[in-house]
Write a protein that holds these residues in place. Structure first.
Motif, PDB file in Angstrom:
ATOM      1  N   ILE A   1       0.850  -1.199   0.000  1.00 34.98           N
ATOM      2  CA  ILE A   1       0.000   0.000   0.000  1.00 34.98           C
ATOM      3  C   ILE A   1       0.886   1.249   0.000  1.00 34.98           C
ATOM      4  O   ILE A   1       0.654   2.202  -0.753  1.00 34.98           O
ATOM      5  CB  ILE A   1      -0.952   0.006   1.224  1.00 34.98           C
ATOM      6  N   MET A   2       1.938   1.247   0.822  1.00 33.23           N
ATOM      7  CA  MET A   2       2.846   2.400   0.883  1.00 33.23           C
ATOM      8  C   MET A   2       3.630   2.542  -0.416  1.00 33.23           C
ATOM      9  O   MET A   2       3.869   3.657  -0.888  1.00 33.23           O
ATOM     10  CB  MET A   2       3.806   2.264   2.068  1.00 33.23           C
ATOM     11  N   ASP A   3       4.025   1.417  -1.017  1.00 33.81           N
ATOM     12  CA  ASP A   3       4.729   1.470  -2.307  1.00 33.81           C
ATOM     13  C   ASP A   3       3.846   2.102  -3.377  1.00 33.81           C
ATOM     14  O   ASP A   3       4.305   2.928  -4.164  1.00 33.81           O
ATOM     15  CB  ASP A   3       5.168   0.069  -2.746  1.00 33.81           C
ATOM     16  N   ASN A   4       2.563   1.700  -3.406  1.00 31.87           N
ATOM     17  CA  ASN A   4       1.642   2.277  -4.393  1.00 31.87           C
ATOM     18  C   ASN A   4       1.461   3.772  -4.162  1.00 31.87           C
ATOM     19  O   ASN A   4       1.415   4.549  -5.112  1.00 31.87           O
ATOM     20  CB  ASN A   4       0.287   1.561  -4.348  1.00 31.87           C
ATOM     21  N   LEU A   5       1.353   4.189  -2.892  1.00 31.06           N
ATOM     22  CA  LEU A   5       1.222   5.619  -2.590  1.00 31.06           C
ATOM     23  C   LEU A   5       2.469   6.373  -3.051  1.00 31.06           C
ATOM     24  O   LEU A   5       2.371   7.426  -3.675  1.00 31.06           O
ATOM     25  CB  LEU A   5       0.987   5.841  -1.096  1.00 31.06           C
ATOM     26  N   SER A   6       3.651   5.836  -2.768  1.00 34.34           N
ATOM     27  CA  SER A   6       4.900   6.494  -3.191  1.00 34.34           C
ATOM     28  C   SER A   6       4.952   6.630  -4.712  1.00 34.34           C
ATOM     29  O   SER A   6       5.371   7.662  -5.235  1.00 34.34           O
ATOM     30  CB  SER A   6       6.108   5.703  -2.697  1.00 34.34           C
ATOM     31  N   LYS A   7       4.520   5.595  -5.424  1.00 37.67           N
ATOM     32  CA  LYS A   7       4.521   5.654  -6.890  1.00 37.67           C
ATOM     33  C   LYS A   7       3.551   6.719  -7.387  1.00 37.67           C
ATOM     34  O   LYS A   7       3.856   7.472  -8.309  1.00 37.67           O
ATOM     35  CB  LYS A   7       4.153   4.289  -7.475  1.00 37.67           C
ATOM     36  N   GLU A   8       2.383   6.781  -6.760  1.00 35.05           N
ATOM     37  CA  GLU A   8       1.392   7.771  -7.162  1.00 35.05           C
ATOM     38  C   GLU A   8       1.896   9.190  -6.891  1.00 35.05           C
ATOM     39  O   GLU A   8       1.753  10.081  -7.723  1.00 35.05           O
ATOM     40  CB  GLU A   8       0.084   7.520  -6.396  1.00 35.05           C
ATOM     41  N   ILE A   9       2.512   9.389  -5.734  1.00 36.05           N
ATOM     42  CA  ILE A   9       3.080  10.701  -5.381  1.00 36.05           C
ATOM     43  C   ILE A   9       4.158  11.078  -6.398  1.00 36.05           C
ATOM     44  O   ILE A   9       4.228  12.212  -6.864  1.00 36.05           O
ATOM     45  CB  ILE A   9       3.702  10.665  -3.969  1.00 36.05           C
ATOM     46  N   THR A  10       5.021  10.120  -6.745  1.00 36.60           N
ATOM     47  CA  THR A  10       6.099  10.380  -7.702  1.00 36.60           C
ATOM     48  C   THR A  10       5.528  10.812  -9.046  1.00 36.60           C
ATOM     49  O   THR A  10       6.015  11.762  -9.659  1.00 36.60           O
ATOM     50  CB  THR A  10       6.982   9.134  -7.867  1.00 36.60           C
ATOM     51  N   GLN A  11       4.482  10.141  -9.494  1.00 36.98           N
ATOM     52  CA  GLN A  11       3.875  10.483 -10.775  1.00 36.98           C
ATOM     53  C   GLN A  11       3.282  11.886 -10.742  1.00 36.98           C
ATOM     54  O   GLN A  11       3.467  12.683 -11.654  1.00 36.98           O
ATOM     55  CB  GLN A  11       2.796   9.457 -11.143  1.00 36.98           C
ATOM     56  N   ILE A  12       2.574  12.222  -9.668  1.00 35.94           N
ATOM     57  CA  ILE A  12       1.992  13.563  -9.525  1.00 35.94           C
ATOM     58  C   ILE A  12       3.112  14.606  -9.479  1.00 35.94           C
ATOM     59  O   ILE A  12       3.034  15.655 -10.108  1.00 35.94           O
ATOM     60  CB  ILE A  12       1.119  13.643  -8.250  1.00 35.94           C
ATOM     61  N   ALA A  13       4.168  14.301  -8.728  1.00 35.17           N
ATOM     62  CA  ALA A  13       5.266  15.255  -8.554  1.00 35.17           C
ATOM     63  C   ALA A  13       6.024  15.504  -9.845  1.00 35.17           C
ATOM     64  O   ALA A  13       6.518  16.607 -10.077  1.00 35.17           O
ATOM     65  CB  ALA A  13       6.216  14.756  -7.473  1.00 35.17           C
ATOM     66  N   LYS A  14       6.123  14.498 -10.718  1.00 34.92           N
ATOM     67  CA  LYS A  14       6.850  14.681 -11.982  1.00 34.92           C
ATOM     68  C   LYS A  14       6.280  15.851 -12.768  1.00 34.92           C
ATOM     69  O   LYS A  14       7.018  16.612 -13.381  1.00 34.92           O
ATOM     70  CB  LYS A  14       6.793  13.400 -12.820  1.00 34.92           C
ATOM     71  N   ASP A  15       4.978  15.983 -12.756  1.00 33.47           N
ATOM     72  CA  ASP A  15       4.353  17.091 -13.478  1.00 33.47           C
ATOM     73  C   ASP A  15       4.701  18.436 -12.847  1.00 33.47           C
ATOM     74  O   ASP A  15       4.791  19.439 -13.536  1.00 33.47           O
ATOM     75  CB  ASP A  15       2.829  16.917 -13.493  1.00 33.47           C
ATOM     76  N   ARG A  16       4.907  18.445 -11.544  1.00 31.96           N
ATOM     77  CA  ARG A  16       5.173  19.698 -10.833  1.00 31.96           C
ATOM     78  C   ARG A  16       6.635  20.140 -10.947  1.00 31.96           C
ATOM     79  O   ARG A  16       6.942  21.292 -10.691  1.00 31.96           O
ATOM     80  CB  ARG A  16       4.822  19.544  -9.359  1.00 31.96           C
ATOM     81  N   VAL A  17       7.555  19.232 -11.288  1.00 32.90           N
ATOM     82  CA  VAL A  17       8.976  19.569 -11.241  1.00 32.90           C
ATOM     83  C   VAL A  17       9.623  19.724 -12.614  1.00 32.90           C
ATOM     84  O   VAL A  17      10.823  19.853 -12.708  1.00 32.90           O
ATOM     85  CB  VAL A  17       9.769  18.519 -10.417  1.00 32.90           C
ATOM     86  N   LYS A  18       8.821  19.752 -13.659  1.00 28.86           N
ATOM     87  CA  LYS A  18       9.394  19.848 -15.009  1.00 28.86           C
ATOM     88  C   LYS A  18      10.292  21.070 -15.182  1.00 28.86           C
ATOM     89  O   LYS A  18      11.260  21.035 -15.916  1.00 28.86           O
ATOM     90  CB  LYS A  18       8.285  19.855 -16.053  1.00 28.86           C
ATOM     91  N   HIS A  19       9.970  22.157 -14.482  1.00 32.45           N
ATOM     92  CA  HIS A  19      10.734  23.387 -14.648  1.00 32.45           C
ATOM     93  C   HIS A  19      11.667  23.675 -13.477  1.00 32.45           C
ATOM     94  O   HIS A  19      12.225  24.761 -13.388  1.00 32.45           O
ATOM     95  CB  HIS A  19       9.779  24.563 -14.859  1.00 32.45           C
ATOM     96  N   ALA A  20      11.848  22.718 -12.608  1.00 33.30           N
ATOM     97  CA  ALA A  20      12.725  22.922 -11.452  1.00 33.30           C
ATOM     98  C   ALA A  20      14.177  22.965 -11.912  1.00 33.30           C
ATOM     99  O   ALA A  20      14.568  22.287 -12.857  1.00 33.30           O
ATOM    100  CB  ALA A  20      12.525  21.801 -10.442  1.00 33.30           C
ATOM    101  N   THR A  21      14.982  23.766 -11.208  1.00 36.26           N
ATOM    102  CA  THR A  21      16.376  23.950 -11.622  1.00 36.26           C
ATOM    103  C   THR A  21      17.375  23.148 -10.794  1.00 36.26           C
ATOM    104  O   THR A  21      18.504  22.975 -11.215  1.00 36.26           O
ATOM    105  CB  THR A  21      16.762  25.437 -11.543  1.00 36.26           C
ATOM    106  N   ASP A  22      17.000  22.682  -9.624  1.00 27.88           N
ATOM    107  CA  ASP A  22      17.940  21.908  -8.820  1.00 27.88           C
ATOM    108  C   ASP A  22      17.191  20.947  -7.911  1.00 27.88           C
ATOM    109  O   ASP A  22      15.968  21.001  -7.797  1.00 27.88           O
ATOM    110  CB  ASP A  22      18.875  22.810  -8.005  1.00 27.88           C
ATOM    111  N   ASP A  23      17.936  20.047  -7.274  1.00 29.89           N
ATOM    112  CA  ASP A  23      17.331  19.025  -6.428  1.00 29.89           C
ATOM    113  C   ASP A  23      16.540  19.611  -5.277  1.00 29.89           C
ATOM    114  O   ASP A  23      15.490  19.099  -4.909  1.00 29.89           O
ATOM    115  CB  ASP A  23      18.404  18.079  -5.868  1.00 29.89           C
ATOM    116  N   GLU A  24      17.034  20.698  -4.691  1.00 28.92           N
ATOM    117  CA  GLU A  24      16.332  21.299  -3.555  1.00 28.92           C
ATOM    118  C   GLU A  24      14.967  21.826  -3.995  1.00 28.92           C
ATOM    119  O   GLU A  24      13.964  21.639  -3.319  1.00 28.92           O
ATOM    120  CB  GLU A  24      17.159  22.426  -2.948  1.00 28.92           C
TER     121      GLU A  24
END
Length: 168
Positions: free
Chosen positions: A46-69
């Motif tokens: 269940i936690m693995d699925n949540l982490s995967k879902e969060i990662t997918q949502i976050a990918k859309d939010r970080v397309k224009h990010a300039t660094d890891d922070e």
């Protein structure tokens, strides 16, 4: 070769004037989700699925990010509210030990929020050395990490002291 440079500094300034700089590893959002899940004994899949879902949502939010922070800062707890996990989370959770607990999704988010940013490990900075004009322990607390004498403050705090911070 690094240890040779440190030995030279220790000979010149004194062993108690030279220390390595500590690094603190902190929990990010995904680590915090996993930690809370383990604590609540929620099944790992269940936690693995949540982490995967969060990662997918976050990918859309970080397309224009300039660094890891910046990327880490954009993966925020509100992302959990967009997941199917959140929508379905009011549940009687059957833990791995067979017990039932009742939580809602806001309880879960509150637990994760408390864990995000907390220290989960320490290590020696890869290249940072601090040299002071007096014994280091007169200015700051020191500790040992893996047998190496280190400052108990990280690099950001040490920059405010009047010591010499060297990257070797």
């Amino acid at each position: 070769e690094r240890h040779k440079a440190v030995e030279i500094l220790e000979k010149k300034y004194g062993k108690d004037h030279v220390v390595a700089i500590i690094n603190y590893g902190v929990n990010g959002i995904k680590q915090s989700i996993q930690t809370v899940g383990r604590f609540l004994k929620i099944r790992p899949e269940i936690m693995d699925n949540l982490s995967k879902e969060i990662t997918q949502i976050a990918k859309d939010r970080v397309k224009h990010a300039t660094d890891d922070e910046e990327i880490e800062n954009r993966i925020i707890l509100d992302d959990i509210r967009q997941t199917s996990f959140y929508k379905e989370f009011y549940m009687d959770i059957t833990t791995t030990s067979g017990k039932n607990i009742v939580l809602n999704s806001e309880d879960f988010i509150d637990y994760v929020r408390r864990v995000v940013g907390t220290v989960n490990n320490t290590s020696v900075h890869a290249s940072g050395i601090l040299v002071m004009n007096k014994p280091v322990y007169e200015y700051i607390p020191v500790t040992r990490v893996g047998g190496i004498l280190c400052s108990s403050y990280d690099m950001k705090v040490l920059e405010e002291l009047n010591g010499l911070k060297i990257d070797i």
